[in-house]
Design a protein around this motif. Structure first.
Motif, PDB file in Angstrom:
ATOM      1  N   SER A  68       0.601  -1.579  -0.181  1.00 58.11           N
ATOM      2  CA  SER A  68      -0.052   0.084   0.170  1.00 58.11           C
ATOM      3  C   SER A  68       1.063   1.423   0.390  1.00 58.11           C
ATOM      4  CB  SER A  68      -0.942  -0.208   1.058  1.00 58.11           C
ATOM      5  OG  SER A  68      -1.577  -1.154   1.150  1.00 58.11           O
ATOM      6  N   GLY A  69       2.256   0.653   0.548  1.00 55.83           N
ATOM      7  CA  GLY A  69       2.383   2.484   0.179  1.00 55.83           C
ATOM      8  C   GLY A  69       4.193   2.114   1.255  1.00 55.83           C
ATOM      9  N   HIS A 110      -3.780   2.896  -1.176  1.00 61.25           N
ATOM     10  CA  HIS A 110      -3.062   2.898  -1.511  1.00 61.25           C
ATOM     11  C   HIS A 110      -2.439   4.770  -0.585  1.00 61.25           C
ATOM     12  CE1 HIS A 110       0.511   2.941  -3.369  1.00 61.25           C
ATOM     13  NE2 HIS A 110       0.418   4.718  -4.124  1.00 61.25           N
ATOM     14  N   ASP A 112      -0.115   8.046  -1.503  1.00 62.38           N
ATOM     15  CA  ASP A 112       1.098   8.019  -2.657  1.00 62.38           C
ATOM     16  C   ASP A 112       2.401   8.547  -2.079  1.00 62.38           C
ATOM     17  OD1 ASP A 112      -0.959   8.260  -4.394  1.00 62.38           O
ATOM     18  OD2 ASP A 112      -1.813  10.069  -4.409  1.00 62.38           O
ATOM     19  N   ASN A 226      -1.343  -5.795   4.683  1.00 60.56           N
ATOM     20  CA  ASN A 226       0.306  -4.890   4.813  1.00 60.56           C
ATOM     21  C   ASN A 226       1.024  -5.717   5.440  1.00 60.56           C
ATOM     22  OD1 ASN A 226      -0.139  -2.530   2.858  1.00 60.56           O
ATOM     23  ND2 ASN A 226      -2.079  -2.633   3.999  1.00 60.56           N
TER      24      ASN A 226
END
Length: 590
Positions: A68-69, A110, A112, A226
């Motif tokens: 997800s990041g 998500h 950024d 995650n």
């Protein structure tokens, strides 16, 4: 400011960070106590000051990259000096504000930019001391791990906080990781919407209800996406909770939304299976919330539209206006069986029915209660002449309010309870009445629901069910005698004192030969062993603290349980002499 909660505490010293509202002293005295505390700087990030100091030593803060990041955390240190990674305040869903108020959560899939996960996020709206970090944008998750580079994925414990569905949070001052992270587990704590913001239900598409539970589901799905990157095993997730969180654990076993998201369960002092089936809405509470905030009550549309214009602070601070008799009822919001309005439903059928029909995703399960639970509630009545006289003179009106009895209860039912607990006599401010009234509060709010849940699950679950009574009395408790400043009994969620650092109220238990220190080792060993194997009993020398533990599972014919006292001991038929009365009044087929 006179309030309490299921899972919150009578006022002992009202530390600055405490979310436990004064309940053991007159409200005017309580307000003076709170006023003294509120003249402090903004304290939103002062939880775990020692951990924050440690983090400043290490400039190379840990960073985890997941599907997800990326997340930047901090370093912390356990009570035994083990360095571990902490990632706090991560939003797992969009802010439930504006048009999203009273709506299901919208997951964040998500990120950024790199997420700053170095500080706790806010608690969800609720009454709290001035300066405490409260915000409606509160759907956050905390992850604590020994190392995101673990050679083997570690068991995950996902903790759901207490608070009666209207208080507390998963912040590190109320669920500190410094005991459990001495074990090889990954700990996750969360916030979910509480009070009317989380559980408003009008029985129609405007507010189908159960949003606080749907928040929990979205957080569990976040873990599945995650947690491997944090060093956790997504196929070995234990959901654990206390009080309202305990009830939530069982509900996830019967919710179609939660299937496949967890693999063990721990329920401490709470159950959603009570005296009567759940309702399909809480329109009466929606109307009361509207009335409190000067909104129209003539239709669900008018209620919802007006409440959307109110501030989160107005919504959170309105809690005490729901009380009818002193600080009762203690139970306000509850789960509902949602009508099918085309939405994803958290509960599609009554939990008791789902269990009996095997329509659940059961897992190995630990169920517990403390010996004395809400015994201290007796003092709030007996030491207040007005409340005591009212309870005596209007027993048939007050008993259903104070003891969470169905509104249709007959005079015969409430007078049967008076006979069983008080011999039919008037209540007086003495030791025997305090004991009886404390038992009544504890049995109706926690003891009987937990008894019923344990007896249902041991009959219908294909997995082992382990039952325990927490009887240990240590140096601190959520109720301490106002004169001696010492604990007198094992109160509601006292077992949490030995699982989490509760810095908002209690000092950290240092490593020593003390019984409290030994209890931390025992409790964390039980949890981590169960999270790993699905059975709390030791397998070899891995947990020396459990060398004397022999904990048989509960069965319908052999209803054994473990007593956590100074030592482990096995007994049978936990408080079933008192439960017999409740079974007769609210009979079901197990």
């Amino acid at each position: 400011m006179q309030a309490t909660l299921v899972g919150l505490l009578p006022c002992r010293k009202m530390l600055v960070l405490t979310l436990a509202f004064c309940f053991m002293v007159p409200s005017s005295a309580c307000r003076q106590t709170v006023a003294k505390q509120t003249a402090v700087p903004d304290i939103k990030n002062t939880a775990n000051m020692s951990a924050e100091s440690n983090s400043s030593i290490f400039e190379d803060n840990p960073v985890v990259t997941t599907p997800s990041g990326s997340f930047r955390g901090t370093w912390m240190e356990t009570r035994r000096g083990r360095r571990f990674e902490a990632y706090r305040g991560i939003r797992y869903a969009e802010a439930p504000v504006g048009k999203l108020r009273f709506q299901p959560p919208k997951p964040i899939l998500h990120y950024d930019d790199e997420v700053d996960a170095t500080e706790d996020g806010p608690a969800c709206p609720q009454p709290a001391p001035v300066g405490y970090y409260i915000d409606e944008d509160c759907l956050t998750i905390n992850v604590y791990t020994p190392s995101h580079d673990s050679k083997e994925p570690l068991p995950v414990i996902f903790f759901i906080h207490a608070g009666g569905y209207y208080s507390m949070s998963g912040r590190s001052d109320l669920a500190g990781p410094h005991y459990l992270l001495d074990r090889d587990i990954v700990l996750v704590t969360i916030n979910y919407r509480i009070g009317s913001l989380g559980f408003l239900s009008t029985g129609d598409a405007l507010a189908p209800g159960n949003n606080g539970f749907k928040d929990q589901v979205v957080a569990l799905r976040w873990v599945q996406r995650n947690i491997l990157s944090f060093g956790g095993d997504p196929n070995l997730v234990t959901i654990a909770g206390c009080s309202a969180g305990s009830s939530s654990v069982l509900l996830h076993m019967v919710s179609p939304m939660s299937q496949g998201l967890f693999h063990r369960g721990i329920s401490i002092s709470g159950s959603p299976i009570t005296k009567v089936p759940l309702s399909q809405d809480m329109l009466d509470l929606a109307q009361k919330q509207a009335q409190i905030l000067n909104c129209p009550t003539n239709s669900p549309e008018a209620i919802v539209e007006c409440l959307k214009t109110k501030s989160a602070k107005q919504m959170g601070d309105s809690l005490t206006s729901f009380y009818v008799f002193g600080s009762d009822p203690l139970l306000i919001w509850s789960p509902i069986v949602e009508p099918d309005l085309g939405q994803e439903r958290f509960l599609t059928m009554e939990p008791m029915e789902a269990i009996r029909k095997g329509k659940m995703h059961a897992v190995p399960f630990i169920i517990s209660r403390t010996t004395d639970e809400f015994f201290w509630k007796a003092f709030t009545v007996l030491k207040n002449e007005t409340l005591l006289n009212t309870m005596n003179d209007e027993w048939e009106r007050i008993a259903p309010i104070s003891f969470a009895l169905p509104p249709e209860n007959s005079a015969e039912t409430v007078n049967r309870l008076k006979q069983e607990y008080f011999g039919g006599k008037r209540l007086v401010n003495d030791e025997s009445t305090a004991k009886a009234l404390g038992n009544l509060y504890g049995d109706t709010l926690i003891g009987f629901p937990v008894h019923r849940m344990a007896n249902l699950m041991c009959r219908h679950s294909p997995h082992k069910v382990f039952y325990y009574e927490f009887a240990y009395i240590g140096d601190h408790s959520h109720y301490e005698d106002p004169v001696t400043k010492k604990p007198t009994a094992a109160a509601h969620h006292d077992d949490l004192i030995y699982l989490f650092t509760l810095s908002y109220q209690f000092p950290t238990i240092q490593v020593s030969d003390s019984k409290d220190s030994q209890m931390v080792d025992k409790m964390t060993a039980v949890w981590s062993n169960f999270a790993k194997y699905g059975d709390p009993n030791p397998r070899g020398p891995e947990y020396p603290e459990l060398s004397s533990l022999h904990w048989p599972p509960m069965t319908p014919t052999d209803r054994q349980y473990l007593r956590f006292g100074d030592e482990f001991s096995v007994h049978e038929n936990l408080f079933e002499d008192r439960m017999k009365t409740w079974e007769e009044l609210y009979s079901v087929l197990y």
